[in-house]
Design a protein around this motif. Sequence first.
Motif, PDB file in Angstrom:
ATOM      1  N   PRO A  76       5.224   0.335   8.678  1.00  7.91           N
ATOM      2  CA  PRO A  76       5.322   1.599   9.416  1.00  7.91           C
ATOM      3  C   PRO A  76       4.839   2.748   8.541  1.00  7.91           C
ATOM      4  CG  PRO A  76       7.340   0.319   9.650  1.00  7.91           C
ATOM      5  CD  PRO A  76       6.508  -0.365   8.600  1.00  7.91           C
ATOM      6  N   PRO A  77       4.099   3.697   9.097  1.00 11.98           N
ATOM      7  CA  PRO A  77       3.567   4.797   8.284  1.00 11.98           C
ATOM      8  C   PRO A  77       4.638   5.801   7.886  1.00 11.98           C
ATOM      9  CG  PRO A  77       3.040   5.126  10.597  1.00 11.98           C
ATOM     10  CD  PRO A  77       3.672   3.756  10.497  1.00 11.98           C
ATOM     11  N   THR A 127       4.769   7.714  -0.281  1.00  7.38           N
ATOM     12  CA  THR A 127       5.180   7.118   0.991  1.00  7.38           C
ATOM     13  C   THR A 127       4.232   5.984   1.363  1.00  7.38           C
ATOM     14  OG1 THR A 127       3.809   8.586   2.360  1.00  7.38           O
ATOM     15  CG2 THR A 127       6.004   9.389   1.760  1.00  7.38           C
ATOM     16  N   THR A 128       4.569   5.281   2.447  1.00  8.11           N
ATOM     17  CA  THR A 128       3.605   4.339   3.012  1.00  8.11           C
ATOM     18  C   THR A 128       2.507   5.133   3.706  1.00  8.11           C
ATOM     19  OG1 THR A 128       4.937   4.151   5.027  1.00  8.11           O
ATOM     20  CG2 THR A 128       5.303   2.512   3.309  1.00  8.11           C
ATOM     21  N   SER A 129       1.347   4.556   3.778  1.00 10.59           N
ATOM     22  CA  SER A 129       0.188   5.273   4.300  1.00 10.59           C
ATOM     23  C   SER A 129       0.333   5.587   5.791  1.00 10.59           C
ATOM     24  CB  SER A 129      -1.073   4.440   4.086  1.00 10.59           C
ATOM     25  OG  SER A 129      -2.176   5.024   4.757  1.00 10.59           O
ATOM     26  N   GLY A 174       0.827  -1.198   0.000  1.00  5.91           N
ATOM     27  CA  GLY A 174       0.000   0.000   0.000  1.00  5.91           C
ATOM     28  C   GLY A 174       0.866   1.255   0.000  1.00  5.91           C
ATOM     29  N   ALA A 175       0.431   2.274  -0.763  1.00  3.60           N
ATOM     30  CA  ALA A 175       1.185   3.522  -0.864  1.00  3.60           C
ATOM     31  C   ALA A 175       0.230   4.705  -0.743  1.00  3.60           C
ATOM     32  CB  ALA A 175       1.965   3.583  -2.170  1.00  3.60           C
ATOM     33  N   LEU A 217       1.236  -0.098  -4.832  1.00  7.25           N
ATOM     34  CA  LEU A 217       2.510  -0.088  -5.538  1.00  7.25           C
ATOM     35  C   LEU A 217       2.841  -1.515  -5.968  1.00  7.25           C
ATOM     36  CD1 LEU A 217       4.820   2.117  -6.066  1.00  7.25           C
ATOM     37  CD2 LEU A 217       6.082   0.831  -4.335  1.00  7.25           C
ATOM     38  N   THR A 218       3.030  -1.716  -7.264  1.00  6.45           N
ATOM     39  CA  THR A 218       3.259  -3.047  -7.821  1.00  6.45           C
ATOM     40  C   THR A 218       4.608  -3.105  -8.517  1.00  6.45           C
ATOM     41  OG1 THR A 218       0.885  -3.326  -8.189  1.00  6.45           O
ATOM     42  CG2 THR A 218       2.357  -4.812  -9.371  1.00  6.45           C
ATOM     43  N   GLY A 219       5.439  -4.095  -8.160  1.00  6.38           N
ATOM     44  CA  GLY A 219       6.749  -4.254  -8.763  1.00  6.38           C
ATOM     45  C   GLY A 219       6.655  -4.621 -10.236  1.00  6.38           C
TER      46      GLY A 219
END
Length: 249
Positions: free
Chosen positions: A207-208, A198-200, A160-161, A172-174
């Motif tokens: 971790p956010p 960033t991460t949510s 998740g992003a 986010l997909t590689g």
Amino acid sequence: MIKARRRIGFHLLLKSNFWVIFLFIAFLFGIRWTKGAGYLDLYSILLKPILPGTAQREWIKEGENIERNIRLKLLEEDNTRLRRALGLQEFNSDQRISAAVISRSSRNWWQQLELNKGARDGVLKGQTVIGPGGLIGLVDSTTFLTSRVRLLTDPGHQVGAWIDRTKRHGILTGMGTNRPKLIFLNKNSLAKIGDAVTTSPASTLLPPNLTIGIVQFINENALPSPYAIVQLTASPEAIDWVQVLKYNE
């Protein structure tokens, strides 16, 4: 008589060669089957006296600078308030495990890093791995002395992003390169080139507010939802040391 002896000797030689070849093939099959777990432990022990190795310092410094600028733009007070409201776990220096990269396959089909810390050091599957520049990936497996990290760039790997400026979530997909795809969950992404990813701040698995990268391309007309191409700020090809976060315990 001599011919009989020669035949016996020839058969013995064939049998001995057969067992040598058989054991060698079995050894290779064992490495393939275990994905080199025992080999990595031995490799970690042999490399320990000469670590750390030299890294591409300019790439690392650039990633650190980008991460620092992104963090300055984020609303730290709002993020702290949100984490407290949701009861999310904080992590400190005691919850980080520093590890050296002893092997990498960031250009192969399986995009992974091998670290010199494993179950003995408290590394667990699913834990977050960061480096200079931001998020790198997640721990995929461990041995007693080593651990394997699945990179964000690994094809099909999803996390998740979040884009703080637009308050939009995405997946986010590689894609097998340093530019993964960010698939938005909204029909209108509102994203712009240069936005920080960033991460949510509401994440419970990661971790956010960990820096991921910068938006470099946007396709608003894609179906079923718009997507963006993200340039990662942490390059696995230039990183020798990482930190494993004990966030998921």
